[in-house]
Write a protein that holds these residues in place. Structure first.
Motif, PDB file in Angstrom:
ATOM      1  N   GLU A  22       0.821  -1.216   0.000  1.00  0.00           N
ATOM      2  CA  GLU A  22       0.000   0.000   0.000  1.00  0.00           C
ATOM      3  C   GLU A  22       0.854   1.266   0.000  1.00  0.00           C
ATOM      4  OE1 GLU A  22      -3.007  -0.074   3.010  1.00  0.00           O
ATOM      5  OE2 GLU A  22      -3.850  -1.962   2.258  1.00  0.00           O
ATOM      6  N   ALA A  23       1.949   1.240   0.741  1.00  0.00           N
ATOM      7  CA  ALA A  23       2.844   2.408   0.770  1.00  0.00           C
ATOM      8  C   ALA A  23       3.686   2.514  -0.505  1.00  0.00           C
ATOM      9  CB  ALA A  23       3.754   2.342   1.986  1.00  0.00           C
ATOM     10  N   LYS A  24       3.709   1.414  -1.291  1.00  0.00           N
ATOM     11  CA  LYS A  24       4.474   1.356  -2.548  1.00  0.00           C
ATOM     12  C   LYS A  24       5.970   1.551  -2.313  1.00  0.00           C
ATOM     13  CE  LYS A  24       0.880   2.382  -5.905  1.00  0.00           C
ATOM     14  NZ  LYS A  24       0.930   1.032  -6.462  1.00  0.00           N
ATOM     15  N   LYS A  25       6.454   0.943  -1.215  1.00  0.00           N
ATOM     16  CA  LYS A  25       7.877   1.026  -0.875  1.00  0.00           C
ATOM     17  C   LYS A  25       8.406  -0.384  -0.636  1.00  0.00           C
ATOM     18  CE  LYS A  25       7.457   5.540   1.392  1.00  0.00           C
ATOM     19  NZ  LYS A  25       8.126   6.336   0.373  1.00  0.00           N
ATOM     20  N   VAL A  26       9.608  -0.655  -1.166  1.00  0.00           N
ATOM     21  CA  VAL A  26      10.224  -1.967  -0.990  1.00  0.00           C
ATOM     22  C   VAL A  26      11.709  -1.822  -0.662  1.00  0.00           C
ATOM     23  CG1 VAL A  26       8.643  -3.277  -2.477  1.00  0.00           C
ATOM     24  CG2 VAL A  26      10.670  -2.184  -3.479  1.00  0.00           C
ATOM     25  N   ALA A  27      12.250  -2.900  -0.101  1.00  0.00           N
ATOM     26  CA  ALA A  27      13.691  -3.051   0.077  1.00  0.00           C
ATOM     27  C   ALA A  27      14.163  -4.142  -0.876  1.00  0.00           C
ATOM     28  CB  ALA A  27      14.007  -3.441   1.512  1.00  0.00           C
ATOM     29  N   GLN A 100      17.281  -6.405  15.559  1.00  0.00           N
ATOM     30  CA  GLN A 100      16.951  -5.037  15.147  1.00  0.00           C
ATOM     31  C   GLN A 100      15.792  -5.073  14.155  1.00  0.00           C
ATOM     32  OE1 GLN A 100      20.308  -2.672  13.871  1.00  0.00           O
ATOM     33  NE2 GLN A 100      19.045  -1.383  12.569  1.00  0.00           N
ATOM     34  N   LYS A 101      14.896  -4.113  14.279  1.00  0.00           N
ATOM     35  CA  LYS A 101      13.756  -4.025  13.349  1.00  0.00           C
ATOM     36  C   LYS A 101      13.910  -2.793  12.478  1.00  0.00           C
ATOM     37  CE  LYS A 101      10.605  -6.707  16.143  1.00  0.00           C
ATOM     38  NZ  LYS A 101       9.361  -6.770  16.921  1.00  0.00           N
ATOM     39  N   ILE A 102      13.675  -2.995  11.189  1.00  0.00           N
ATOM     40  CA  ILE A 102      13.755  -1.902  10.218  1.00  0.00           C
ATOM     41  C   ILE A 102      12.369  -1.759   9.594  1.00  0.00           C
ATOM     42  CG2 ILE A 102      14.921  -1.025   8.160  1.00  0.00           C
ATOM     43  CD1 ILE A 102      17.206  -3.021   8.810  1.00  0.00           C
ATOM     44  N   LYS A 103      11.848  -0.531   9.637  1.00  0.00           N
ATOM     45  CA  LYS A 103      10.471  -0.305   9.196  1.00  0.00           C
ATOM     46  C   LYS A 103      10.434   0.139   7.742  1.00  0.00           C
ATOM     47  CE  LYS A 103       6.218   1.139  11.289  1.00  0.00           C
ATOM     48  NZ  LYS A 103       5.511   1.832  12.331  1.00  0.00           N
ATOM     49  N   ILE A 104       9.426  -0.391   7.031  1.00  0.00           N
ATOM     50  CA  ILE A 104       9.181   0.042   5.653  1.00  0.00           C
ATOM     51  C   ILE A 104       7.668   0.154   5.498  1.00  0.00           C
ATOM     52  CG2 ILE A 104       9.343  -2.355   4.817  1.00  0.00           C
ATOM     53  CD1 ILE A 104      10.605  -1.150   2.252  1.00  0.00           C
ATOM     54  N   GLY A 105       7.176   1.371   5.392  1.00  0.00           N
ATOM     55  CA  GLY A 105       5.728   1.574   5.452  1.00  0.00           C
ATOM     56  C   GLY A 105       5.236   1.115   6.813  1.00  0.00           C
ATOM     57  N   THR A 106       4.253   0.209   6.818  1.00  0.00           N
ATOM     58  CA  THR A 106       3.735  -0.323   8.086  1.00  0.00           C
ATOM     59  C   THR A 106       4.375  -1.668   8.435  1.00  0.00           C
ATOM     60  OG1 THR A 106       1.928  -1.421   6.924  1.00  0.00           O
ATOM     61  CG2 THR A 106       1.498   0.799   7.743  1.00  0.00           C
ATOM     62  N   ILE A 107       5.293  -2.147   7.604  1.00  0.00           N
ATOM     63  CA  ILE A 107       5.920  -3.460   7.792  1.00  0.00           C
ATOM     64  C   ILE A 107       7.209  -3.315   8.598  1.00  0.00           C
ATOM     65  CG2 ILE A 107       6.894  -5.478   6.607  1.00  0.00           C
ATOM     66  CD1 ILE A 107       3.929  -5.055   5.950  1.00  0.00           C
ATOM     67  N   GLU A 108       7.380  -4.175   9.597  1.00  0.00           N
ATOM     68  CA  GLU A 108       8.634  -4.222  10.350  1.00  0.00           C
ATOM     69  C   GLU A 108       9.385  -5.492   9.969  1.00  0.00           C
ATOM     70  OE1 GLU A 108       8.493  -1.722  14.458  1.00  0.00           O
ATOM     71  OE2 GLU A 108       7.909  -3.829  14.557  1.00  0.00           O
TER      72      GLU A 108
END
Length: 196
Positions: A22-27, A100-108
């Motif tokens: 939904e945020a249209k962001k990826v790693a 460690q948690k890295i956030k991307i949009g609402t996903i951790e």
């Protein structure tokens, strides 16, 4: 959650795009080869690449990290426990700690330290999904005879870290070496000799 498999390179490597649909962001996970193909895949899905993640520093997982970072000016994450001989020459390199948690949009995305294949191997966990790099394959596991590898430590990792995750967790390995691209951990406990 979005997880997109991108086969790359001559060694049956699997890179991944993981992020928030939904945020249209990826790693990008493990940009070892064919950075153009990974960028094209993200563009096709209309996703913005916001950082990179390395399961470990072997060249077939990390060689195109520098190109990706220089093209997009994004951070690239690798475990702080990785051997100095496997740290890529890459700007914007950040060191991760276990859990460690890295956030991307609402996903951790949680970084799990999983040594054995290399001292700084890490897997990336989102509940129900585990990107395993060379720690665990479908019906196999990473080799331990390269510098920094240790069979006893890998066995401890598999039993004390990987096998303690829920059986329904889907694993996404760093190479297409098995009969399927993915499997559940519960299935692997039945068929993978490395988990016996």
């Amino acid at each position: 959650l979005l997880i997109k498999t991108v086969p790359v390179g001559p060694m049956a490597n699997l890179a991944y795009l993981i992020g928030d649909k939904e945020a249209k962001k990826v790693a990008v996970v493990d940009p070892g080869f064919d950075i153009r193909q990974i960028l094209d895949e993200a563009k096709k899905m209309d996703m913005e690449i916001v950082f990179g993640l390395l399961t470990h520093g072997h060249y077939d997982h990390a060689d195109d990290a520098r190109k990706l970072v220089e093209k997009l000016n994004i951070p690239m994450y690798i475990s702080k426990k990785e051997s100095i001989i496997y740290i890529p020459n890459c700007p914007n390199l950040q060191k991760t700690k276990d859990h460690q948690k890295i956030k991307i949009g609402t996903i951790e995305i949680e970084c799990l330290h999983t040594p054995g294949h290399t001292p700084g191997c890490q897997c990336f966990y989102v509940p129900g999904h585990l990107l395993t790099g060379d720690t665990l394959f479908v019906d196999g596991c990473g080799r331990c005879d390269f510098p920094g590898g240790n069979e006893q430590i890998l066995r401890q990792t598999l039993s004390n870290v990987i096998c303690r995750l829920p059986d329904e967790t889907i694993i996404y390995p760093g190479h297409a070496y098995g009969p399927h691209l993915t499997a559940t951990l519960g299935e692997q406990k039945q068929t993978n000799p490395c988990l016996a």
